[in-house]
Enzyme design. Sequence first.
Site, short mmCIF file in Angstrom:
data_model
loop_
_atom_site.label_atom_id
_atom_site.label_comp_id
_atom_site.label_asym_id
_atom_site.label_seq_id
_atom_site.Cartn_x
_atom_site.Cartn_y
_atom_site.Cartn_z
N LEU A 164 0.83 -1.20 0.00
CA LEU A 164 0.00 0.00 0.00
C LEU A 164 0.87 1.25 0.00
CD1 LEU A 164 -2.64 -1.09 2.65
CD2 LEU A 164 -2.81 -1.24 0.17
N ASP A 165 0.37 2.32 -0.61
CA ASP A 165 1.10 3.59 -0.58
C ASP A 165 0.58 4.45 0.56
OD1 ASP A 165 -1.32 4.56 -1.49
OD2 ASP A 165 -0.62 4.96 -3.53
N SER A 166 1.11 5.66 0.68
CA SER A 166 0.75 6.52 1.80
C SER A 166 -0.72 6.94 1.76
CB SER A 166 1.65 7.75 1.84
OG SER A 166 1.53 8.48 0.63
#
Length: 126
Positions: free
Chosen positions: A81-83
């Site tokens: 997952l990204d930020s």
Amino acid sequence: MALRAAVLRHVRVPIQFFALPRRGSQPPSCASGSLRLFSSHDDHITKEEVIERVLSVIKCHPKVDPSKVSPDVHFQKDLGLDSLDTVEIVMGLEEEFKLEIPDKEADKIDSCDLAIEYVYNHPMSS
């Protein structure tokens, strides 16, 4: 200042004084309802319930494979997952547990374990 003084001269506020009870005596009865008692937040949820609900929030995220979710999984390293996805998960946790996580604290939550610990230790989580 003159307006304040004029208003304060005409405003009357009823005040009642209650004597503090002595040890061993009963508290004052308050038929008028002007005495308000407060209690602590006693219905804190169990750690097992927190784990179950945090994992369900993470599993419901569209970019997460539910089979990879466990209490010790990292959002970026293990789930990819990204930020922005992490922010969405934190928002989901806020909604699920009816609490507000400050941005400074939300930035630190990057794994299931940290999310579980934060929610479990928060005094107002429900």
